[in-house]
Design an enzyme around this catalytic site. Structure first.
Site, PDB file in Angstrom:
ATOM      1  N   LYS A   9      21.376 139.710  -2.888  1.00 17.20           N
ATOM      2  CA  LYS A   9      20.804 139.636  -3.786  1.00 17.20           C
ATOM      3  C   LYS A   9      19.349 138.436  -3.737  1.00 17.20           C
ATOM      4  CE  LYS A   9      25.582 138.729  -6.052  1.00 17.20           C
ATOM      5  NZ  LYS A   9      26.566 137.817  -7.041  1.00 17.20           N
ATOM      6  N   TYR A  49      26.406 144.649 -14.139  1.00 19.51           N
ATOM      7  CA  TYR A  49      26.927 144.122 -14.216  1.00 19.51           C
ATOM      8  C   TYR A  49      27.533 143.559 -16.220  1.00 19.51           C
ATOM      9  CZ  TYR A  49      26.335 140.576 -10.334  1.00 19.51           C
ATOM     10  OH  TYR A  49      26.674 139.999  -8.982  1.00 19.51           O
ATOM     11  N   PHE A  57      28.501 132.229 -17.456  1.00 20.53           N
ATOM     12  CA  PHE A  57      28.092 132.524 -17.105  1.00 20.53           C
ATOM     13  C   PHE A  57      26.534 134.387 -16.964  1.00 20.53           C
ATOM     14  CE2 PHE A  57      32.310 134.181 -14.510  1.00 20.53           C
ATOM     15  CZ  PHE A  57      31.615 135.687 -14.154  1.00 20.53           C
ATOM     16  N   ARG A  85      34.341 143.966   1.602  1.00 16.85           N
ATOM     17  CA  ARG A  85      34.563 142.703   0.647  1.00 16.85           C
ATOM     18  C   ARG A  85      34.987 140.875   1.234  1.00 16.85           C
ATOM     19  NH1 ARG A  85      33.467 141.588  -4.529  1.00 16.85           N
ATOM     20  NH2 ARG A  85      35.271 140.870  -4.707  1.00 16.85           N
ATOM     21  N   THR A  91      34.395 134.580  -3.498  1.00 12.77           N
ATOM     22  CA  THR A  91      32.559 134.400  -4.946  1.00 12.77           C
ATOM     23  C   THR A  91      32.397 133.427  -4.703  1.00 12.77           C
ATOM     24  OG1 THR A  91      34.392 135.632  -6.534  1.00 12.77           O
ATOM     25  CG2 THR A  91      32.528 134.485  -7.059  1.00 12.77           C
ATOM     26  N   ARG A 102      29.531 134.975   3.074  1.00 11.91           N
ATOM     27  CA  ARG A 102      29.605 133.393   2.192  1.00 11.91           C
ATOM     28  C   ARG A 102      30.346 132.217   2.284  1.00 11.91           C
ATOM     29  NH1 ARG A 102      31.886 137.434  -3.452  1.00 11.91           N
ATOM     30  NH2 ARG A 102      29.768 137.653  -3.990  1.00 11.91           N
ATOM     31  N   ASN A 112      25.642 133.240  -4.105  1.00  6.32           N
ATOM     32  CA  ASN A 112      26.328 133.704  -3.446  1.00  6.32           C
ATOM     33  C   ASN A 112      25.587 134.920  -2.624  1.00  6.32           C
ATOM     34  OD1 ASN A 112      27.061 135.912  -5.207  1.00  6.32           O
ATOM     35  ND2 ASN A 112      29.013 135.371  -5.538  1.00  6.32           N
ATOM     36  N   HIS A 115      26.502 141.028  -3.141  1.00  7.15           N
ATOM     37  CA  HIS A 115      27.351 141.894  -4.235  1.00  7.15           C
ATOM     38  C   HIS A 115      28.180 143.065  -2.960  1.00  7.15           C
ATOM     39  CE1 HIS A 115      30.040 144.352  -7.225  1.00  7.15           C
ATOM     40  NE2 HIS A 115      28.314 144.798  -6.406  1.00  7.15           N
ATOM     41  N   GLU A 126      28.229 152.395  -8.955  1.00  4.04           N
ATOM     42  CA  GLU A 126      27.595 151.103  -8.235  1.00  4.04           C
ATOM     43  C   GLU A 126      26.275 152.188  -7.495  1.00  4.04           C
ATOM     44  OE1 GLU A 126      30.286 147.300  -8.568  1.00  4.04           O
ATOM     45  OE2 GLU A 126      29.181 148.181  -6.737  1.00  4.04           O
TER      46      GLU A 126
HETATM   47  P1  IDP Z   1      32.210 139.252  -6.820  1.00  2.54           P
HETATM   48  O1  IDP Z   1      30.722 138.730  -6.444  1.00  2.54           O
HETATM   49  O2  IDP Z   1      33.048 137.734  -6.038  1.00  2.54           O
HETATM   50  O3  IDP Z   1      32.614 140.165  -7.065  1.00  2.54           O
HETATM   51  P2  IDP Z   1      32.329 138.560  -9.557  1.00  2.54           P
HETATM   52  O4  IDP Z   1      33.668 138.185 -10.182  1.00  2.54           O
HETATM   53  O5  IDP Z   1      32.112 139.729 -10.058  1.00  2.54           O
HETATM   54  O6  IDP Z   1      32.434 137.935  -8.631  1.00  2.54           O
HETATM   55  O7  IDP Z   1      31.376 137.363 -10.571  1.00  2.54           O
HETATM   56  C1  IDP Z   1      29.876 138.105 -10.148  1.00  2.54           C
HETATM   57  C2  IDP Z   1      28.821 137.650  -9.782  1.00  2.54           C
HETATM   58  O8  IDP Z   1      29.016 136.533 -10.538  1.00  2.54           O
HETATM   59  C3  IDP Z   1      29.414 136.542  -8.897  1.00  2.54           C
HETATM   60  O9  IDP Z   1      29.434 137.173  -7.723  1.00  2.54           O
HETATM   61  C4  IDP Z   1      28.304 135.181  -8.470  1.00  2.54           C
HETATM   62  O10 IDP Z   1      26.978 135.374  -8.711  1.00  2.54           O
HETATM   63  C5  IDP Z   1      28.860 135.102 -10.270  1.00  2.54           C
HETATM   64  N1  IDP Z   1      30.146 134.765 -11.042  1.00  2.54           N
HETATM   65  C6  IDP Z   1      31.264 134.990 -11.081  1.00  2.54           C
HETATM   66  N2  IDP Z   1      31.326 133.689 -11.139  1.00  2.54           N
HETATM   67  C7  IDP Z   1      30.940 132.444 -11.835  1.00  2.54           C
HETATM   68  C8  IDP Z   1      30.563 131.098 -12.698  1.00  2.54           C
HETATM   69  O11 IDP Z   1      32.021 131.305 -12.962  1.00  2.54           O
HETATM   70  N3  IDP Z   1      29.978 130.056 -12.510  1.00  2.54           N
HETATM   71  C9  IDP Z   1      28.398 130.607 -12.172  1.00  2.54           C
HETATM   72  N4  IDP Z   1      28.332 132.324 -11.782  1.00  2.54           N
HETATM   73  C10 IDP Z   1      29.364 132.826 -11.010  1.00  2.54           C
HETATM   74 MG    MG Z   2      32.908 140.923  -8.277  1.00  2.00          MG
END
Ligand code: IDP
Ligand code: MG
Length: 148
Positions: A9, A49, A57, A85, A91, A102, A112, A115, A126
């Site tokens: 990212k 997304y 968010f 993963r 996350t 992370r 973070n 992805h 994807e």
């Molecule tokens: P992941 O990347 O660990 O699979 P997801 O739940 O799919 O997490 O969320 C996608 C992305 O959205 C996350 O990697 C992060 O950048 C962002 N994100 C997820 N939850 C939050 C939140 O509660 N606040 C702000 N950003 C979030």
């Molecule tokens: Mg995800």
């Protein structure tokens, strides 16, 4: 053999961590199938997304993903989806254990660094979203029989 999509990212690029993160996956034994450096468009970020549309968010996440260049990578290997993963961690960087990407490099939830596809079905979708078929390279690494 599974394939999975990784995005480094915009925070990863700005923080000059591209090499450090790619090194981890190479050392793990994953095989590089495709890689590109690009500026994600709003349209591409929305498609990527789409599952998060409507969440609090969501808008901030799209602004973040389109805020600068990113690196898209396809890795291949045994159980590649789960392996990536696990290497990513949780996350939230603050809740990710040391040893994970992370956990080692961040404390933000949104910024973070990385992805990784969360299922083989999403990986296929994807990869198709970020790469044209002719941007993926099939080859046999000389150490393939040692890696498994
Ligand atoms: P992941 O990347 O660990 O699979 P997801 O739940 O799919 O997490 O969320 C996608 C992305 O959205 C996350 O990697 C992060 O950048 C962002 N994100 C997820 N939850 C939050 C939140 O509660 N606040 C702000 N950003 C979030
Ligand atoms: Mg995800």
């Amino acid at each position: 053999m599974q394939r999975t999509l990784v995005l480094l990212k915009p925070d990863c690029i700005q923080r000059r961590l591209i090499g450090s993160l790619i090194q981890r996956f190479e050392q793990k034994g994953l095989r590089l199938v495709g890689m590109k450096f690009l500026q994600p468009s709003r349209e591409l970020a929305e498609k990527h997304y789409a599952v998060h549309k409507g969440k609090p968010f969501y808008e901030s996440l799209l602004t973040f993903l389109t805020s600068g260049p990113a690196v898209a990578i396809v890795w291949e290997g045994r159980e590649a989806v789960a392996v990536v993963r696990e290497m990513m961690g949780k996350t939230d960087g603050a809740k990710s254990p040391p040893g994970t990407i992370r956990g080692d490099y961040g404390i933000s939830v949104q910024n973070n660094l990385i992805h990784g596809s969360d299922s083989t079905e999403n990986a296929a979708m994807e990869i198709n979203l970020w790469f044209a078929p002719n941007e993926l390279v099939a080859y046999q690494p000389v150490d393939a029989s040692w890696i498994g």
